[in-house]
Motif scaffolding. Structure first.
Motif, mmCIF file in Angstrom:
data_model
loop_
_atom_site.group_PDB
_atom_site.id
_atom_site.type_symbol
_atom_site.label_atom_id
_atom_site.label_comp_id
_atom_site.label_asym_id
_atom_site.label_seq_id
_atom_site.Cartn_x
_atom_site.Cartn_y
_atom_site.Cartn_z
ATOM 1 N N CYS A 1 -36.482 19.201 -38.050
ATOM 2 C CA CYS A 1 -36.593 20.136 -36.926
ATOM 3 C C CYS A 1 -37.942 19.991 -36.216
ATOM 4 N N CYS B 1 -30.747 23.772 -36.734
ATOM 5 C CA CYS B 1 -31.662 23.847 -37.883
ATOM 6 C C CYS B 1 -31.343 25.089 -38.725
ATOM 7 N N CYS C 1 -34.802 27.599 -38.895
ATOM 8 C CA CYS C 1 -35.210 28.547 -37.845
ATOM 9 C C CYS C 1 -34.111 28.807 -36.820
HETATM 10 ZN ZN LIG Z 1 -36.259 24.630 -37.435
#
Ligand SMILES: [Zn+2]
Length: 300
Positions: A37, A55, A58
């Motif tokens: 990420c 991702c 997050c």
């Molecule tokens: Zn992330």
């Protein structure tokens, strides 16, 4: 989908027929070693439609173009790939005006994107010249360079060139650096960045090279009107003719990017099969360039 090889434009259009195919090509390069990420460095996630990655760390959804030099390309990825194809495979330089007409892109937009391609062509400095290396200085620009107002600047720009030759005196690789003057201080960076201390270096008798003899194996001999540096002067002539296609006003910073493009093509000429793919790969790995950065440099 395979890696694109060669210089055949028909194969190129067949293998990368639309924006979608180009996006898939970028995604494959970007995540070839797995996902990471760009926001949080997390490596777990899942692929989503449209060549994006979600991702798990997050929840950010990252596109194939994010954080690459293809970020926010307004005229479509296929056209962008075409510009890269032209710049990496053709032997003649193409101006942003010609490129704009060829792919129906505004000249300014074409120029800006071409600067990004040039950025990716900048040397990694990982492979210094090691064999016989001829070094000389020259100027570009000024009235005598251009015919009928085709010169790109009213002021001459100084540069230093290093040409690597093999034992048969064939040109292997070339590096060119824009310099402020011919002092030892200004001549030193091309040695540090591009020439191995083990190389057998030949320069003319200019005193600016003398201090470098402490760290490099330098032989200084008379230029004899260029006769002792024949191959080097052939490359300088090619470079000058190449530069005639570039815009009228080029800042010192930008002239270096044209030098980088010229050297990239010469240094890659033995690897024509892979040159397009390598350029795309470098553009994926490179950090994005923002308009303000390029514009600010214009005034330098
Ligand atoms: Zn992330």
């Amino acid at each position: 989908m395979e890696v694109f090889k060669g210089q055949n434009i028909l194969s190129f259009v067949k293998e990368l027929p639309n924006d979608e195919a180009c996006k898939a090509y970028l995604a494959k390069i970007k995540w070839q070693d797995g996902f990471k990420c760009m926001k949080c460095d997390h490596t777990k996630g899942c692929e989503k439609a449209g060549y994006r990655y979600h991702c798990y760390g997050c929840n950010h959804v990252e596109s194939a173009t994010a954080n690459t030099l293809f970020h926010k390309v307004k005229f479509g990825l296929q056209k962008a790939f075409c510009v890269v194809f032209e710049m990496s495979t053709s032997t003649k330089s193409v101006s942003s005006i010609q490129m704009g007409k060829r792919f129906d892109i505004r000249q300014g937009t074409a120029w800006y994107f071409m600067q990004k391609v040039r950025k990716s062509m900048k040397s990694s400095q990982k492979y210094p010249l090691t064999e016989i290396v001829h070094v000389d200085e020259f100027t570009v620009g000024g009235k005598e360079e251009g015919k009928q107002g085709r010169s790109y600047d009213s002021k001459k720009k100084k540069a230093v060139i290093a040409v690597e030759l093999n034992v048969k005196h064939q040109i292997k690789r070339v590096y060119v650096k824009s310099i402020d003057d011919y002092s030892a201080k200004s001549l030193t960076p091309i040695f540090e960045e591009h020439i191995s201390p083990s190389a057998k270096i030949v320069t003319d008798k200019w005193r600016g090279y003398a201090p470098l003899k402490k760290s490099y194996d330098i032989e200084q001999k008379l230029s004899n009107n260029g006769r002792n540096f024949k191959e080097l002067h052939v490359v300088i002539m090619q470079l000058k003719s190449w530069l005639r296609a570039i815009p009228t006003h080029v800042s010192k910073w930008h002239v270096q990017s044209y030098f980088d493009e010229f050297c990239f093509r010469i240094n890659r000429s033995q690897f024509k099969q892979s040159v397009f793919h390598k350029t795309i790969e470098r553009m994926v790995i490179a950090k994005p360039v923002y308009h303000k950065d390029v514009k600010q440099r214009l005034s330098v």
